[in-house]
Design a protein around this motif. Sequence first.
Motif, PDB file in Angstrom:
ATOM      1  N   GLU A  77      53.196  50.789  39.747  1.00  0.00           N
ATOM      2  CA  GLU A  77      53.210  51.718  38.625  1.00  0.00           C
ATOM      3  C   GLU A  77      54.481  52.561  38.597  1.00  0.00           C
ATOM      4  N   ALA A  78      54.966  52.958  39.774  1.00  0.00           N
ATOM      5  CA  ALA A  78      56.154  53.810  39.846  1.00  0.00           C
ATOM      6  C   ALA A  78      57.428  53.057  39.487  1.00  0.00           C
ATOM      7  N   THR A  79      57.464  51.756  39.789  1.00  0.00           N
ATOM      8  CA  THR A  79      58.700  50.986  39.613  1.00  0.00           C
ATOM      9  C   THR A  79      58.665  50.030  38.424  1.00  0.00           C
ATOM     10  N   GLY A  80      57.472  49.684  37.962  1.00  0.00           N
ATOM     11  CA  GLY A  80      57.348  48.660  36.929  1.00  0.00           C
ATOM     12  C   GLY A  80      57.555  47.261  37.448  1.00  0.00           C
ATOM     13  N   ALA A  81      57.607  47.104  38.762  1.00  0.00           N
ATOM     14  CA  ALA A  81      57.868  45.794  39.358  1.00  0.00           C
ATOM     15  C   ALA A  81      56.602  44.946  39.369  1.00  0.00           C
ATOM     16  N   PRO A  82      56.732  43.636  39.116  1.00  0.00           N
ATOM     17  CA  PRO A  82      55.571  42.749  39.182  1.00  0.00           C
ATOM     18  C   PRO A  82      55.153  42.488  40.618  1.00  0.00           C
ATOM     19  N   VAL A  83      53.875  42.183  40.785  1.00  0.00           N
ATOM     20  CA  VAL A  83      53.311  41.869  42.099  1.00  0.00           C
ATOM     21  C   VAL A  83      53.186  40.354  42.218  1.00  0.00           C
ATOM     22  N   LEU A  84      53.684  39.804  43.319  1.00  0.00           N
ATOM     23  CA  LEU A  84      53.705  38.360  43.538  1.00  0.00           C
ATOM     24  C   LEU A  84      52.919  38.034  44.802  1.00  0.00           C
ATOM     25  N   LEU A  85      52.007  37.067  44.687  1.00  0.00           N
ATOM     26  CA  LEU A  85      51.226  36.617  45.835  1.00  0.00           C
ATOM     27  C   LEU A  85      50.669  35.232  45.561  1.00  0.00           C
ATOM     28  N   HIS A  86      49.973  34.658  46.538  1.00  0.00           N
ATOM     29  CA  HIS A  86      49.339  33.350  46.373  1.00  0.00           C
ATOM     30  C   HIS A  86      47.981  33.518  45.718  1.00  0.00           C
ATOM     31  N   ALA A  87      47.621  32.557  44.875  1.00  0.00           N
ATOM     32  CA  ALA A  87      46.355  32.640  44.139  1.00  0.00           C
ATOM     33  C   ALA A  87      45.146  32.712  45.064  1.00  0.00           C
ATOM     34  N   ALA A  88      45.219  32.068  46.223  1.00  0.00           N
ATOM     35  CA  ALA A  88      44.066  32.041  47.120  1.00  0.00           C
ATOM     36  C   ALA A  88      43.726  33.406  47.693  1.00  0.00           C
ATOM     37  N   ASP A  89      44.663  34.357  47.617  1.00  0.00           N
ATOM     38  CA  ASP A  89      44.393  35.707  48.123  1.00  0.00           C
ATOM     39  C   ASP A  89      44.035  36.695  47.015  1.00  0.00           C
ATOM     40  N   LEU A  90      43.878  36.226  45.793  1.00  0.00           N
ATOM     41  CA  LEU A  90      43.477  37.125  44.712  1.00  0.00           C
ATOM     42  C   LEU A  90      42.133  37.798  44.991  1.00  0.00           C
ATOM     43  N   PRO A  91      41.117  37.086  45.517  1.00  0.00           N
ATOM     44  CA  PRO A  91      39.863  37.786  45.828  1.00  0.00           C
ATOM     45  C   PRO A  91      40.040  38.906  46.848  1.00  0.00           C
ATOM     46  N   LEU A  92      40.912  38.708  47.832  1.00  0.00           N
ATOM     47  CA  LEU A  92      41.165  39.758  48.810  1.00  0.00           C
ATOM     48  C   LEU A  92      41.867  40.946  48.174  1.00  0.00           C
ATOM     49  N   LEU A  93      42.818  40.684  47.290  1.00  0.00           N
ATOM     50  CA  LEU A  93      43.510  41.772  46.598  1.00  0.00           C
ATOM     51  C   LEU A  93      42.522  42.588  45.776  1.00  0.00           C
ATOM     52  N   GLU A  94      41.633  41.903  45.083  1.00  0.00           N
ATOM     53  CA  GLU A  94      40.631  42.598  44.286  1.00  0.00           C
ATOM     54  C   GLU A  94      39.706  43.427  45.174  1.00  0.00           C
ATOM     55  N   GLU A  95      39.391  42.893  46.351  1.00  0.00           N
ATOM     56  CA  GLU A  95      38.484  43.596  47.253  1.00  0.00           C
ATOM     57  C   GLU A  95      39.141  44.795  47.921  1.00  0.00           C
ATOM     58  N   TRP A  96      40.411  44.652  48.339  1.00  0.00           N
ATOM     59  CA  TRP A  96      41.006  45.634  49.231  1.00  0.00           C
ATOM     60  C   TRP A  96      41.956  46.615  48.567  1.00  0.00           C
ATOM     61  N   SER A  97      42.512  46.298  47.410  1.00  0.00           N
ATOM     62  CA  SER A  97      43.402  47.265  46.773  1.00  0.00           C
ATOM     63  C   SER A  97      42.588  48.463  46.284  1.00  0.00           C
ATOM     64  N   PRO A  98      42.999  49.691  46.611  1.00  0.00           N
ATOM     65  CA  PRO A  98      42.244  50.861  46.164  1.00  0.00           C
ATOM     66  C   PRO A  98      42.174  50.999  44.649  1.00  0.00           C
ATOM     67  N   ARG A  99      43.154  50.431  43.953  1.00  0.00           N
ATOM     68  CA  ARG A  99      43.172  50.461  42.496  1.00  0.00           C
ATOM     69  C   ARG A  99      43.468  49.061  41.975  1.00  0.00           C
ATOM     70  N   PRO A 100      43.002  48.740  40.777  1.00  0.00           N
ATOM     71  CA  PRO A 100      43.208  47.389  40.258  1.00  0.00           C
ATOM     72  C   PRO A 100      44.687  47.020  40.159  1.00  0.00           C
ATOM     73  N   VAL A 101      44.984  45.779  40.462  1.00  0.00           N
ATOM     74  CA  VAL A 101      46.345  45.249  40.386  1.00  0.00           C
ATOM     75  C   VAL A 101      46.302  43.952  39.591  1.00  0.00           C
ATOM     76  N   VAL A 102      47.152  43.854  38.596  1.00  0.00           N
ATOM     77  CA  VAL A 102      47.293  42.623  37.817  1.00  0.00           C
ATOM     78  C   VAL A 102      48.567  41.920  38.277  1.00  0.00           C
ATOM     79  N   PRO A 103      48.458  40.784  38.982  1.00  0.00           N
ATOM     80  CA  PRO A 103      49.661  40.105  39.478  1.00  0.00           C
ATOM     81  C   PRO A 103      50.578  39.678  38.336  1.00  0.00           C
ATOM     82  N   GLY A 104      51.871  39.746  38.614  1.00  0.00           N
ATOM     83  CA  GLY A 104      52.841  39.290  37.632  1.00  0.00           C
ATOM     84  C   GLY A 104      53.195  37.829  37.785  1.00  0.00           C
TER      85      GLY A 104
END
Length: 205
Positions: A77-104
């Motif tokens: 949010e502070a930088t406007g930078a996109p978030v990049l990761l592997h699709a297989a870890d999307l469930p973990l990101l959804e579970e563990w990120s304190p706030r929602p993240v939409v990967p770029g």
Amino acid sequence: MLPGADGLRLWVVPVGPLRVNCYLVAGSRSPEAVVIDPGDEADAILARAAEAGLQVRAILLTHAHWDHVGAVAEVAEATGAPVLLHAADLPLLEEWSPRPVVPGRLLDQGDEIRVGEVVLSVLHTPGHTPGGLCFRAAGRVFTGDTLFAGSVGRWDFPGGSREELLRSLRDRLLPLPDELLVHPGHGPATTIGAERRDNPFLRGL
């Protein structure tokens, strides 16, 4: 700031209770940078970037365990930078990120990331998590929790696999040059050669 023979500049910001190595990586001339694994303490990461005059253009995740993703939303949010990761870890990101993240962008084996002078190739290294990634530059590799100095990542968390982790180490990391610097997700830097020689988990692979 740690300069390297590959022309990259590197800043290490240990964050959170587990002291995750959050990395800021930029070229020798361009201010455009990537952040790898902003696990906590967004203010400290952003302050280091500002002190160095960096413009964060991408946020890369080696995997999405809680200690590596805690500050992802704030830094994005502070930088406007996109978030990049592997699709297989999307469930973990959804579970563990304190706030929602939409990967770029979703990454996979063989992909390339270009930000300013920074060029990173993507290695898919499952085992610690299904979507574990390493990021290789010309003279270094960022290994997250796949490979540490003298050890390797745990495989006993949900989604982990000893067989996959050992396969990733054998097929993705051990073929790399001995002189390649290894920047892990926790602890000190090492080299591929030192780990090939001394790491007990790599013997026999």
